[in-house]
Design a protein around this motif. Structure first.
Motif, PDB file in Angstrom:
ATOM      1  N   THR A  64     -11.750   2.235  -1.855  1.00  0.00           N
ATOM      2  CA  THR A  64     -11.327   2.696  -0.534  1.00  0.00           C
ATOM      3  C   THR A  64      -9.922   3.278  -0.590  1.00  0.00           C
ATOM      4  O   THR A  64      -8.976   2.592  -0.961  1.00  0.00           O
ATOM      5  N   THR A  66      -6.955   4.645   1.682  1.00  0.00           N
ATOM      6  CA  THR A  66      -6.410   4.699   3.036  1.00  0.00           C
ATOM      7  C   THR A  66      -5.421   5.844   3.128  1.00  0.00           C
ATOM      8  O   THR A  66      -4.516   5.963   2.299  1.00  0.00           O
ATOM      9  N   ALA A 112      -3.852  -1.163   3.667  1.00  0.00           N
ATOM     10  CA  ALA A 112      -4.229  -1.058   2.253  1.00  0.00           C
ATOM     11  C   ALA A 112      -3.671  -2.227   1.460  1.00  0.00           C
ATOM     12  O   ALA A 112      -4.327  -2.758   0.564  1.00  0.00           O
ATOM     13  N   ALA A 115      -5.664  -5.557   1.926  1.00  0.00           N
ATOM     14  CA  ALA A 115      -6.980  -5.634   1.291  1.00  0.00           C
ATOM     15  C   ALA A 115      -6.854  -6.288  -0.089  1.00  0.00           C
ATOM     16  O   ALA A 115      -5.758  -6.494  -0.603  1.00  0.00           O
ATOM     17  N   ASN A 121      -8.702  -0.784  -3.568  1.00  0.00           N
ATOM     18  CA  ASN A 121      -7.999  -0.376  -2.354  1.00  0.00           C
ATOM     19  C   ASN A 121      -6.718   0.344  -2.743  1.00  0.00           C
ATOM     20  O   ASN A 121      -5.798  -0.258  -3.299  1.00  0.00           O
TER      21      ASN A 121
END
Length: 353
Positions: A64, A66, A112, A115, A121
């Motif tokens: 992921t 961000t 972020a 996480a 992340n």
């Protein structure tokens, strides 16, 4: 480690095909000092990828990203020009981007960080969210909470004056300011933003910080309009806020990377200022400082290989972004230099909370 990646998709509501990468665009915001090894403005094609880790288990799920800035902005556009290229280098796992804008990029950056610290992340790293806000005392996190993964672009801050100003170049402006103390006014789009801090570093280096008057505005458009309309003497902005603008004339590149539109523009060195005071806008990627170095190097290597692809270089060129790949180690050194340089100017201006 094998490296293959599927296309990266950020927020479903924000569809952006790679064909959009052929349109014109601006530059990112934030940055300072000259890069370390790798050099500002160097292309990824000339860089040596970081040595990947030995683990074959990463990644095993989506990574992921961000983006703590507005959808459709520079960081969003730059990432989307990388996404399909990245599909070749990380075991076919998708990097899903989340857009968490506002709050000087602090909320998204904090998200972020909150996480899991497992390499899945990562966050866009600009000077604003990684170097400036922690120094200003506004952030809910510390600079030391993050580590660098890779840098992908760099862009200078430019200083422009009224088109009919009575000086032709940077040295002429310095002489005029010294002869007319307190008469020259300059503005930027925000107080404590990168262009403001870039200008103040230059003024302190020349010893004329008390001879000019700073006027903050609420955006680059307003700052430009004030200068074009003759109310303010000059303004500083990231290159995209100056290039192609009528009624103003750039006289100084405050960075260490060249501006393609004004390749012969004076730099700080022309006025006798050490280039360590230069301010470049960088855009890269960072993660929690707790993430294993082997994973960080694997991610850095994937970005290196994607940035080296000719189609990616072309996409960035079409958007007027200057590619500047730095691996994890070099980008960390660059961030450290930026953080310390911003700390000094913020202290000088008494801007910290």
């Amino acid at each position: 480690m094998k490296k293959n990646i599927l296309a990266l998709l950020c927020a479903a509501a924000l569809t952006f095909s790679l064909t959009a990468c052929g349109s014109s665009g601006g530059q990112p915001s934030g940055g300072t000092s000259q890069p370390g090894t790798g050099g500002a403005g160097s292309s990824a094609a000339a860089s040596t990828p970081a040595t990947p880790g030995q683990s074959t288990s990463f990644p095993t799920k989506n990574i992921t990203l961000t983006i703590p800035y507005a959808a459709g902005g520079d960081s969003d556009n730059m990432f989307r020009c990388l996404e399909s290229a990245m599909s070749q280098f990380l075991n076919g796992n998708v990097i899903v981007g989340e857009i968490v804008s506002g709050g000087n990029a602090i909320p998204g950056t904090q998200q972020a960080l909150d996480a899991a610290s497992d390499g899945y992340n990562i966050v866009i790293a600009y000077p604003g969210n990684i170097c400036i806000q922690p120094n200003m005392g506004n952030a809910t996190y510390q600079y030391s909470d993050f580590q660098a993964i890779a840098n992908i672009t760099a862009s200078p801050v430019l200083f422009a004056v009224q088109e009919n100003a009575p000086y032709d170049d940077f040295n002429g402006w310095i002489e005029w300011v010294k002869a007319h103390p307190g008469e020259f006014t300059f503005c930027t789009g925000s107080l404590g933003g990168t262009p403001h801090l870039a200008m103040m570093k230059m003024l302190y280096a020349l010893g004329i910080q008390d001879d000019v008057v700073y006027v903050p505005y609420s955006g680059n458009a307003e700052a430009y309009a004030a200068v074009a309309g003759g109310q303010i003497g000059g303004y500083a902005a990231v290159a995209s806020g100056v290039v192609g603008k009528e009624f103003v004339r750039p006289i100084l590149n405050l960075g260490s990377v060249a501006c393609p539109t004004y390749p012969d523009l004076d730099t700080l060195a022309a006025g006798g200022v050490d280039m360590s005071q230069a301010t470049d806008v960088f855009c890269g990627f960072a993660c929690s400082s707790s993430v294993d170095k082997e994973i960080v190097n694997a991610l850095s290597d994937a970005f290196a290989q994607a940035m080296a692809l000719p189609e990616v270089q072309e996409n960035f060129k079409n958007l007027n972004y200057t590619t500047n790949y730095l691996n994890a180690e070099d980008f960390q050194k660059y961030l450290d230099e930026n953080y310390e340089a911003y700390a000094q100017v913020i202290q000088n201006l008494d801007l910290a909370q």
